[in-house]
Design a protein around this motif. Sequence first.
Motif, mmCIF file in Angstrom:
data_model
loop_
_atom_site.group_PDB
_atom_site.id
_atom_site.type_symbol
_atom_site.label_atom_id
_atom_site.label_comp_id
_atom_site.label_asym_id
_atom_site.label_seq_id
_atom_site.Cartn_x
_atom_site.Cartn_y
_atom_site.Cartn_z
ATOM 1 N N LEU A 136 31.881 41.822 42.444
ATOM 2 C CA LEU A 136 31.997 42.104 43.873
ATOM 3 C C LEU A 136 32.386 43.551 44.034
ATOM 4 O O LEU A 136 32.731 44.229 43.067
ATOM 5 C CB LEU A 136 33.031 41.204 44.540
ATOM 6 N N ILE B 243 34.768 46.326 45.704
ATOM 7 C CA ILE B 243 36.002 46.646 46.419
ATOM 8 C C ILE B 243 35.788 47.959 47.143
ATOM 9 O O ILE B 243 35.507 48.980 46.513
ATOM 10 C CB ILE B 243 37.175 46.816 45.438
ATOM 11 N N PRO B 244 35.868 47.940 48.456
ATOM 12 C CA PRO B 244 35.612 49.191 49.197
ATOM 13 C C PRO B 244 36.747 50.196 49.005
ATOM 14 O O PRO B 244 37.911 49.875 49.192
ATOM 15 C CB PRO B 244 35.522 48.729 50.652
ATOM 16 N N ILE B 245 36.368 51.394 48.608
ATOM 17 C CA ILE B 245 37.329 52.487 48.456
ATOM 18 C C ILE B 245 37.117 53.459 49.607
ATOM 19 O O ILE B 245 36.011 53.946 49.803
ATOM 20 C CB ILE B 245 37.099 53.243 47.135
ATOM 21 N N ILE C 16 39.491 49.134 38.449
ATOM 22 C CA ILE C 16 40.313 48.198 39.207
ATOM 23 C C ILE C 16 40.624 46.991 38.355
ATOM 24 O O ILE C 16 39.736 46.240 37.964
ATOM 25 C CB ILE C 16 39.585 47.763 40.493
ATOM 26 N N LEU D 228 48.128 54.468 50.111
ATOM 27 C CA LEU D 228 47.266 53.727 51.025
ATOM 28 C C LEU D 228 47.015 52.365 50.431
ATOM 29 O O LEU D 228 47.334 52.106 49.284
ATOM 30 C CB LEU D 228 45.953 54.460 51.265
ATOM 31 N N ILE E 109 44.424 49.474 49.408
ATOM 32 C CA ILE E 109 43.050 49.072 49.151
ATOM 33 C C ILE E 109 42.955 47.573 49.356
ATOM 34 O O ILE E 109 43.650 46.814 48.677
ATOM 35 C CB ILE E 109 42.648 49.392 47.701
ATOM 36 N N PRO E 110 42.160 47.142 50.313
ATOM 37 C CA PRO E 110 42.098 45.697 50.567
ATOM 38 C C PRO E 110 41.386 44.949 49.444
ATOM 39 O O PRO E 110 40.281 45.309 49.046
ATOM 40 C CB PRO E 110 41.300 45.609 51.874
ATOM 41 N N ILE E 111 42.038 43.932 48.950
ATOM 42 C CA ILE E 111 41.451 43.079 47.919
ATOM 43 C C ILE E 111 41.086 41.753 48.566
ATOM 44 O O ILE E 111 41.952 41.109 49.162
ATOM 45 C CB ILE E 111 42.469 42.808 46.790
ATOM 46 N N PRO E 112 39.842 41.361 48.480
ATOM 47 C CA PRO E 112 39.451 40.071 49.079
ATOM 48 C C PRO E 112 40.253 38.937 48.471
ATOM 49 O O PRO E 112 40.511 38.923 47.268
ATOM 50 C CB PRO E 112 37.959 39.946 48.731
ATOM 51 N N LEU F 202 38.622 35.334 46.150
ATOM 52 C CA LEU F 202 38.357 35.205 44.721
ATOM 53 C C LEU F 202 39.086 33.948 44.261
ATOM 54 O O LEU F 202 40.229 33.743 44.626
ATOM 55 C CB LEU F 202 38.947 36.400 43.958
ATOM 56 N N GLN G 226 46.006 46.927 39.585
ATOM 57 C CA GLN G 226 46.118 48.289 39.056
ATOM 58 C C GLN G 226 44.825 49.009 39.372
ATOM 59 O O GLN G 226 43.797 48.742 38.760
ATOM 60 C CB GLN G 226 46.361 48.275 37.550
ATOM 61 N N ILE G 227 44.899 49.903 40.323
ATOM 62 C CA ILE G 227 43.690 50.595 40.766
ATOM 63 C C ILE G 227 43.778 52.057 40.364
ATOM 64 O O ILE G 227 44.635 52.795 40.833
ATOM 65 C CB ILE G 227 43.514 50.480 42.284
ATOM 66 N N LEU G 228 42.886 52.435 39.483
ATOM 67 C CA LEU G 228 42.896 53.803 38.976
ATOM 68 C C LEU G 228 41.617 54.506 39.411
ATOM 69 O O LEU G 228 40.520 54.068 39.079
ATOM 70 C CB LEU G 228 43.002 53.782 37.454
ATOM 71 N N LEU G 229 41.772 55.567 40.179
ATOM 72 C CA LEU G 229 40.621 56.348 40.608
ATOM 73 C C LEU G 229 40.551 57.610 39.768
ATOM 74 O O LEU G 229 41.553 58.308 39.598
ATOM 75 C CB LEU G 229 40.745 56.704 42.095
#
Lengths: 126, 126
Positions: free
Chosen positions: A98, A100-102, A115, B98, B100-103, B106, B114-117
């Motif tokens: 799926l 995830i919108p960034i 993620i 900020l 990040i919306p997680i649906p 699931l 853990q969101i790494l950009l």
Amino acid sequence: MGIVRQTASVRSLWNIFEQGQDAISVVELVKQLKHSMNKTTVYRILDRLEQEGKLHSFNGSDGLRWYAKCHDCSAEKHLDTHPHFQCNECGKVECLSLNIPIPNHLNHQIDQAQILLLGQCDACLA
Amino acid sequence: MGIVRQTASVRSLWNIFEQGQDAISVVELVKQLKHSMNKTTVYRILDRLEQEGKLHSFNGSDGLRWYAKCHDCSAEKHLDTHPHFQCNECGKVECLSLNIPIPNHLNHQIDQAQILLLGQCDACLA
DNA sequence: GTTTATGCAAATTCTTTGCAATACT
DNA sequence: AGTATTGCAAAGAATTTGCATAAAC
């Protein structure tokens, strides 16, 4: 397979991805392939397959490097933002298909997203 | 169930987080604190501070463990989904404030994200 | 005085490197 | 033939562990 030569080692390794679960740690691969190739070779083949776009890698919460077959990430046009799910109990990792919108109003140039969602898998919950 | 004691080492380490950038790798901390405490101590204090909820940790794309001061994650009610940004060039990591919306449809029980950009920071772009 | 924290050295674990030998195309 | 791939051993790097000593409460 392009630049990557079709060696017996490459086929053995790729085979695991074709048959097994979608995400596997290098450590696990080394363990499974211990009798058919050297661990250095495992690292190097994974490297090449990733450069070719056949696999993508990420770091698990366990500090290990994980690899998974690429699905949509091969497009390379847009930012691939599919999450990986890792079970806190058994450690297994799964690719979730799926997006995830960034938000793109961050004032940073973002090339890649990793993620990692942590929790408990169905098997461990039961 | 032990309490976290207020030692000189703890204060030195915490001081770095109060003054410096918001995310620091363990390796960097060990380097900075080399003359005031043992590296084992650094690891152990970080561990305790994380358990206390004062810091949170995550794995950088470099395979290192990073720590940052907790902002909203201390609430502990909801899933903390703020991303970390790591520069591919200089390796610096930054906490982005900020959500990040997680649906939530699931079918996995998710305890942590853990969101790494990854990309390039302003300094390295220039 | 009891419990927790620390230092030190050594062990573990994961990953990388150098180089000669081998296998692929 | 020419180049990519492999094995092996060794090095490197990050993190953990065991145990005796020291410091906090």
